[in-house]
Enzyme design. Sequence first.
Site, PDB file in Angstrom:
ATOM      1  CG  ASP A 108      -8.091   4.525  10.240  1.00 50.29           C
ATOM      2  OD1 ASP A 108      -7.278   3.795  10.838  1.00 50.29           O
ATOM      3  OD2 ASP A 108      -8.459   4.314   9.067  1.00 50.29           O
ATOM      4  CG  HIS A 123       1.295   9.896   7.489  1.00 50.79           C
ATOM      5  ND1 HIS A 123       0.746   9.597   6.274  1.00 50.79           N
ATOM      6  CD2 HIS A 123       2.611  10.150   7.258  1.00 50.79           C
ATOM      7  CE1 HIS A 123       1.705   9.652   5.335  1.00 50.79           C
ATOM      8  NE2 HIS A 123       2.829   9.981   5.917  1.00 50.79           N
ATOM      9  CB  THR A 196      -0.709   3.076  -0.025  1.00 55.04           C
ATOM     10  OG1 THR A 196      -0.072   4.339  -0.214  1.00 55.04           O
ATOM     11  CG2 THR A 196       0.288   1.972  -0.321  1.00 55.04           C
ATOM     12  CB  SER A 197      -2.254   6.400  -4.371  1.00 53.12           C
ATOM     13  OG  SER A 197      -1.864   7.420  -3.475  1.00 53.12           O
ATOM     14  CD  GLU A 238      -8.624   1.596 -10.113  1.00 55.34           C
ATOM     15  OE1 GLU A 238      -8.098   1.316 -11.205  1.00 55.34           O
ATOM     16  OE2 GLU A 238      -9.850   1.584  -9.915  1.00 55.34           O
TER      17      GLU A 238
HETATM   18  P1  NAD Z   1      -4.737   7.629  -1.317  1.00 50.85           P
HETATM   19  O1  NAD Z   1      -6.085   8.220  -1.163  1.00 50.85           O
HETATM   20  O2  NAD Z   1      -3.723   8.422  -2.023  1.00 50.85           O
HETATM   21  O3  NAD Z   1      -4.876   6.229  -2.114  1.00 50.85           O
HETATM   22  C1  NAD Z   1      -5.764   5.216  -1.740  1.00 50.85           C
HETATM   23  C2  NAD Z   1      -5.427   3.969  -2.518  1.00 50.85           C
HETATM   24  O4  NAD Z   1      -6.238   2.913  -2.053  1.00 50.85           O
HETATM   25  C3  NAD Z   1      -5.679   4.092  -4.021  1.00 50.85           C
HETATM   26  O5  NAD Z   1      -4.583   3.519  -4.709  1.00 50.85           O
HETATM   27  C4  NAD Z   1      -6.966   3.264  -4.245  1.00 50.85           C
HETATM   28  O6  NAD Z   1      -6.983   2.627  -5.506  1.00 50.85           O
HETATM   29  C5  NAD Z   1      -6.845   2.245  -3.136  1.00 50.85           C
HETATM   30  N1  NAD Z   1      -8.129   1.722  -2.645  1.00 50.85           N
HETATM   31  C6  NAD Z   1      -9.258   2.384  -2.340  1.00 50.85           C
HETATM   32  N2  NAD Z   1     -10.174   1.571  -1.819  1.00 50.85           N
HETATM   33  C7  NAD Z   1      -9.610   0.333  -1.783  1.00 50.85           C
HETATM   34  C8  NAD Z   1     -10.040  -0.937  -1.343  1.00 50.85           C
HETATM   35  N3  NAD Z   1     -11.246  -1.133  -0.808  1.00 50.85           N
HETATM   36  N4  NAD Z   1      -9.196  -1.984  -1.452  1.00 50.85           N
HETATM   37  C9  NAD Z   1      -7.948  -1.830  -1.985  1.00 50.85           C
HETATM   38  N5  NAD Z   1      -7.491  -0.650  -2.421  1.00 50.85           N
HETATM   39  C10 NAD Z   1      -8.296   0.423  -2.308  1.00 50.85           C
HETATM   40  O7  NAD Z   1      -4.241   7.209   0.141  1.00 50.85           O
HETATM   41  P2  NAD Z   1      -2.774   6.909   0.714  1.00 50.85           P
HETATM   42  O8  NAD Z   1      -1.916   6.304  -0.324  1.00 50.85           O
HETATM   43  O9  NAD Z   1      -2.943   6.256   2.019  1.00 50.85           O
HETATM   44  O10 NAD Z   1      -2.046   8.307   0.984  1.00 50.85           O
HETATM   45  C11 NAD Z   1      -2.614   9.475   1.343  1.00 50.85           C
HETATM   46  C12 NAD Z   1      -2.668   9.869   2.818  1.00 50.85           C
HETATM   47  O11 NAD Z   1      -3.998   9.708   3.147  1.00 50.85           O
HETATM   48  C13 NAD Z   1      -2.001   9.098   3.876  1.00 50.85           C
HETATM   49  O12 NAD Z   1      -0.960   9.829   4.359  1.00 50.85           O
HETATM   50  C14 NAD Z   1      -3.035   9.001   5.034  1.00 50.85           C
HETATM   51  O13 NAD Z   1      -2.528   9.634   6.182  1.00 50.85           O
HETATM   52  C15 NAD Z   1      -4.174   9.811   4.564  1.00 50.85           C
HETATM   53  N6  NAD Z   1      -5.538   9.339   4.792  1.00 50.85           N
HETATM   54  C16 NAD Z   1      -5.818   8.464   5.807  1.00 50.85           C
HETATM   55  C17 NAD Z   1      -7.117   8.032   5.987  1.00 50.85           C
HETATM   56  C18 NAD Z   1      -7.399   7.092   7.120  1.00 50.85           C
HETATM   57  O14 NAD Z   1      -6.739   7.160   8.141  1.00 50.85           O
HETATM   58  N7  NAD Z   1      -8.354   6.183   6.958  1.00 50.85           N
HETATM   59  C19 NAD Z   1      -8.129   8.444   5.125  1.00 50.85           C
HETATM   60  C20 NAD Z   1      -7.795   9.344   4.093  1.00 50.85           C
HETATM   61  C21 NAD Z   1      -6.487   9.777   3.940  1.00 50.85           C
END
Ligand code: NAD
Length: 272
Positions: A108, A123, A196-197, A238
């Site tokens: 982003d 990514h 990140t999860s 989490e």
């Molecule tokens: P994920 O969706 O698997 O996990 C998100 C994690 O963030 C979870 O563990 C959740 O508990 C935590 N979380 C959510 N809101 C939070 C907050 N305000 N403060 C702290 N923790 C918070 O995402 P991921 O692990 O990044 O992996 C999945 C893929 O998602 C990545 O490869 C990425 O490219 C892509 N992605 C990117 C965006 C972006 O660029 N903003 C958005 C969605 C997905």
Amino acid sequence: MDLSLVEKAATLLIKSRYAVALTGAGISTESGIPDFRSPGGIWERYDPSVFYYQRFLAEPAFVWKTIIEMGNDTGFSLFTAEPNKGHEALATLEDMGILKSVITQNIDNLHQKAGSRRVIEFHGNMLYVKCIKCARKYTYEEVLDRLDMDNLPPRCECGGVLKPDAVFFGEAIPQMAMTEAFSEANMCDLMLVVGTSAQVEPAASLPSMAKGQRSMLSGMADLFFPKEKAYVIEINKESTSLTDVVSDFLIKGAAGEVLSRIVERIKELKGI
Ligand code: NAD
């Protein structure tokens, strides 16, 4: 939020020699961009298979249509989102000379927008589009401006199909980003793992690499150059598969709140 852990993180960051951050979609939820897996996340609205590279190659017009629909979804837009306190805190830590780089899984551009200078995009970046034939890059906006919805997918001047420059599932991680991220994980003595999860490989293995746990990813290098174990500090709403297994501790809370408290405390401790 556990303030004693904020204190601990601030102290460790001040003492660190080479601290890095690994961020995921969770750091950007406070900017209005949903993550993938949380309730209300992207996987509840869109079919994940749209983001498989093989699907893109087979049905580029359909995948483009879905992506444009996502962009028009007023609930979230990658293009209008602004960085939040979490992105800003990481940029401040870099300005202070404490944080050496941010390895992000996000696509982003918000770390750059917040002022972080050394951002390793694991990514890719959704704000760019790349030709799958000649690798020429365009901005997403440029492509949107001349987009013909009746004639998808958009094409490069060379005739090749254009693809958003974000890494799709099953697609290779950009070589340069991979090399740099592995090197940062090997070099660091502290890694902040934010929002990140840790379910998407190979990014999910970077904290283990920082901990010096041998993996297929680190290859033979660590046999010859044993890694000094780094502190791994998780900041997440989490617990994750890293919690209590790889990370030293988890500060549970919203990334923006936690990171800005850490920066405030560092400033107090350093008297600035
Ligand atoms: P994920 O969706 O698997 O996990 C998100 C994690 O963030 C979870 O563990 C959740 O508990 C935590 N979380 C959510 N809101 C939070 C907050 N305000 N403060 C702290 N923790 C918070 O995402 P991921 O692990 O990044 O992996 C999945 C893929 O998602 C990545 O490869 C990425 O490219 C892509 N992605 C990117 C965006 C972006 O660029 N903003 C958005 C969605 C997905």
